[in-house]
Design a protein around this motif. Structure first.
Motif, short mmCIF file in Angstrom:
data_model
loop_
_atom_site.label_atom_id
_atom_site.label_comp_id
_atom_site.label_asym_id
_atom_site.label_seq_id
_atom_site.Cartn_x
_atom_site.Cartn_y
_atom_site.Cartn_z
N VAL A 23 51.42 17.24 30.36
CA VAL A 23 51.10 16.54 29.12
C VAL A 23 50.63 17.54 28.06
O VAL A 23 50.99 17.44 26.88
CB VAL A 23 50.05 15.44 29.38
CG1 VAL A 23 49.55 14.84 28.07
CG2 VAL A 23 50.66 14.35 30.26
N VAL A 26 53.84 19.37 26.62
CA VAL A 26 54.75 18.63 25.74
C VAL A 26 54.08 18.17 24.45
O VAL A 26 54.76 17.77 23.51
CB VAL A 26 55.42 17.43 26.46
CG1 VAL A 26 56.17 17.91 27.70
CG2 VAL A 26 54.41 16.36 26.84
N THR A 27 52.75 18.20 24.41
CA THR A 27 52.05 17.75 23.20
C THR A 27 51.54 18.91 22.34
O THR A 27 50.92 18.67 21.31
CB THR A 27 50.86 16.84 23.56
OG1 THR A 27 49.98 17.55 24.45
CG2 THR A 27 51.32 15.55 24.23
N VAL A 35 57.51 18.29 22.76
CA VAL A 35 58.48 17.20 22.72
C VAL A 35 58.04 16.23 21.62
O VAL A 35 56.90 15.76 21.62
CB VAL A 35 58.54 16.45 24.07
CG1 VAL A 35 59.42 15.22 23.98
CG2 VAL A 35 59.03 17.38 25.17
N ILE A 37 57.32 12.92 19.48
CA ILE A 37 56.77 11.65 19.99
C ILE A 37 57.88 10.68 20.39
O ILE A 37 57.79 10.02 21.42
CB ILE A 37 55.82 11.04 18.94
CG1 ILE A 37 54.52 11.86 18.90
CG2 ILE A 37 55.53 9.58 19.24
CD1 ILE A 37 53.55 11.44 17.81
N GLU A 39 60.60 11.05 21.73
CA GLU A 39 61.23 11.36 23.02
C GLU A 39 60.25 11.29 24.19
O GLU A 39 60.63 11.53 25.33
CB GLU A 39 61.86 12.77 22.97
CG GLU A 39 62.97 12.95 21.96
CD GLU A 39 64.26 12.22 22.35
OE1 GLU A 39 64.47 11.97 23.54
OE2 GLU A 39 65.03 11.87 21.43
N ARG A 40 59.00 10.98 23.91
CA ARG A 40 58.01 10.94 25.00
C ARG A 40 58.07 9.59 25.72
O ARG A 40 57.25 8.70 25.49
CB ARG A 40 56.61 11.20 24.45
CG ARG A 40 56.42 12.64 24.02
CD ARG A 40 54.99 12.92 23.61
NE ARG A 40 54.96 14.00 22.64
CZ ARG A 40 53.97 14.24 21.80
NH1 ARG A 40 52.88 13.47 21.81
NH2 ARG A 40 54.03 15.24 20.93
N LEU A 153 48.80 8.72 29.28
CA LEU A 153 50.08 9.05 28.65
C LEU A 153 50.20 8.38 27.28
O LEU A 153 50.61 9.00 26.30
CB LEU A 153 51.24 8.63 29.56
CG LEU A 153 51.41 9.46 30.84
CD1 LEU A 153 52.44 8.83 31.76
CD2 LEU A 153 51.80 10.90 30.50
N ASN A 156 48.46 10.02 24.65
CA ASN A 156 49.16 11.22 24.20
C ASN A 156 50.54 10.87 23.62
O ASN A 156 51.48 11.66 23.69
CB ASN A 156 49.27 12.21 25.36
CG ASN A 156 47.96 12.93 25.60
OD1 ASN A 156 47.61 13.85 24.86
ND2 ASN A 156 47.20 12.49 26.60
N ASP A 157 50.63 9.65 23.08
CA ASP A 157 51.80 9.18 22.34
C ASP A 157 53.06 9.02 23.17
O ASP A 157 54.18 9.09 22.63
CB ASP A 157 52.07 10.09 21.12
CG ASP A 157 50.95 10.01 20.12
OD1 ASP A 157 50.46 8.89 19.86
OD2 ASP A 157 50.54 11.06 19.58
N PHE A 158 52.91 8.83 24.47
CA PHE A 158 54.05 8.43 25.30
C PHE A 158 54.25 6.93 25.14
O PHE A 158 53.31 6.17 24.92
CB PHE A 158 53.77 8.71 26.78
CG PHE A 158 54.06 10.12 27.22
CD1 PHE A 158 55.16 10.41 27.99
CD2 PHE A 158 53.18 11.15 26.87
CE1 PHE A 158 55.41 11.71 28.40
CE2 PHE A 158 53.42 12.45 27.28
CZ PHE A 158 54.54 12.74 28.06
N ILE A 232 61.36 11.63 29.91
CA ILE A 232 61.01 13.00 30.30
C ILE A 232 60.07 13.00 31.51
O ILE A 232 59.75 14.06 32.03
CB ILE A 232 60.39 13.80 29.15
CG1 ILE A 232 59.07 13.17 28.66
CG2 ILE A 232 61.37 13.94 27.99
CD1 ILE A 232 58.26 14.09 27.73
#
Lengths: 326, 326
Positions: A23, A26-27, A35, A37, A39-40, A153, A156-158, A232
């Motif tokens: 995490v 990708v952030t 990555v 947001i 695509e999260r 997640l 963290n904008d997943f 992802i």
């Protein structure tokens, strides 16, 4: 929240660290693994991954309970298979009726009503039924560490999705309340539904016909159909999740795969390579070479189940911290 | 943004006011019609509602163009129907081949490749093809007022979905860029996709077999399958959207239905009750008694198409305000 907070029910071991690292990577804006947001996307199996699945898939236990309720209007069932076996919880006799027997039970309990009626039936069952071992409502057997992981997640904008072999409309009745996953982010197996206005009122009626099986090969297919882009990160617990993890982690850029290994007979259940429900065999063999994280419930989780949501509001004690710096 | 801003391309008439009123009602906390954010789901048809659909569905024009490209490897097509008709754009001969002919063209151009390959083919076409009347890329024929409406709803915490008879993977290639609608919020017709690892690499391959038709009765079915709860607002333009509007507006609480009426031959196209593409007949008859808003493009929209996105960034002029206080 940032990539280093949350996950209080996870012990400070490799599994927790691998989640945090992924995490964080990708952030990190400007980092090599950043990555965007949009695509999260993270996908989670349900049975055995987000809530328990023993002694049998909870939706299967719903089917058996439902047959017993409907049997009051069907006295002939007590002498007819597969209903007799279901009424008597005779799993051996039930297994002997084969897939055709199971399919007949599913259809009898899941079709022939409107989508709204089915939703009410499931909600009533979840409100009143109790798990045979833990004597708690089934929704109380959601895994606290996984609920924390979903929240972590999302913080963290997943966007978190469920991708399960379970029935899509069964799961949608509780996914938002229990997991914070809204109905439109639930992918599952389905039966055919038909638009059928009745007395001028438009209705969607559930038909006795299979539409889609969201398991094994069906999971990447379901992801492609419902989500339309490759996630992802993927989280599962059985070989039914293998192709989902395979598909997700074969994409380019940073990828994360995780399998929950049920190895805690004392606090939950212990099963893997030979289990009928939730068999995990190929996954255990291939996880290391594929770089997938394997969670040991016994060692990685300091709490297994969520607190009862009603109790939560009134009397939650301060968390007992078992060597978890978080 | 609040319920009274945005919608600059909408003239200050009843249609615009009905949209504003609805959004104002459902977002007023403590008001009798307040709707919680999680239930603010709005669904939009695509062809004829979000972008143009004449002289033929753009995806149909893609099929014809694609047949011409593939014909280079199939010299026999120039004497074989339905390919001959497609190559020559002979719509009358094409119609004579019936549904079987059309299905053969769709399958030939949409199946037999991986999902990623198909995405590339569509993206290339959208980059290079030009509309026969307007000589602009097809994505430039998105309707500016509807793009504003999507943004206006999202600014008021709606989640916006496309629910279209068009191909789900065709639309997903441009829905995010053009409409701000991510792939996972696009519902459409689909063909069967199969998980097929090739040379150790997992692939999803498009099969020559229909999976789901998301039109007419299929729209409420698709909404139930993909979204799992009843939207509170639906936007369409043809009788293929009738059941979607019927289903959405039959729910309890505040509901909104809207039909775009193509009545502007000068700036776009004029067609309704007898049109082959985008026929609007029953909808026009029943809209008043069902309380659905009917938009007259001629009178309600002061701008029809979006600006070219490339030009947008460098030389956008101040909006010319045509008596629109906004």
């Amino acid at each position: 929240m940032n990539a280093n907070s949350g996950l209080a029910s996870w012990n400070d071991r490799v599994a927790k660290q691998s989640i945090r690292d992924f995490v964080s990577r990708v952030t990190t804006e400007g980092g090599p693994d950043f990555v965007p947001i949009s695509e999260r996307i993270a996908v989670f199996d349900n049975d055995g991954t987000l809530w328990a699945e023993q002694p049998f898939y909870f939706q299967g236990l719903f089917v058996l309970d439902r047959v017993r309720v409907l049997a009051r209007q069907h006295p002939e069932w007590k002498d007819t298979q597969p209903f007799k076996a279901a009424i008597e919880s005779d799993m051996k006799a039930l297994a002997a009726t084969g897939m055709a027997g199971l399919a007949e039970l599913v259809v009898t309990t899941h079709a022939g009503m409107s989508t709204e009626e089915f939703e009410r039936i499931v909600a009533d069952w979840l409100d009143t039924a109790r798990h045979p071992k833990f004597n708690r409502p089934y929704t109380d057997l959601a895994y606290q560490p996984m609920v924390e992981l979903l929240a972590f997640l999302r913080a963290n904008d997943f966007k978190t999705f469920i991708v399960s072999g379970g029935g899509i409309e069964f799961m949608r009745t509780f996914s938002e309340k229990v997991y914070g996953v809204p109905p439109e982010q639930v992918v599952g197996s389905s039966i055919v539904t038909k638009f059928e206005p009745q007395g001028g009122r438009p209705l969607l009626v559930r038909e006795a016909k299979l539409d889609f099986i969201d398991d094994n090969d069906g999971k990447p297919v379901g992801i492609n159909k419902f989500i339309g882009r490759r996630p992802i990160a993927a989280f599962g617990n059985s070989d039914g999740d293998f192709q989902m993890l395979e598909w997700v982690t074969a994409g380019t850029g940073p990828r994360f795969g995780l399998l929950v290994h049920h190895d805690d007979a004392a606090r939950e259940f212990a099963y893997d390579r030979t289990s009928f429900v939730g068999k995990l065999d190929r996954g255990l063999d291939e996880a290391p070479k594929r770089g997938w994280t394997v969670v040991s419930i016994e060692n990685d989780w300091n709490q297994i189940f969520v607190e009862h949501t009603d109790r939560l509001a009134v009397q939650r004690e301060p968390e007992v911290s078992v060597s978890v710096p978080s």
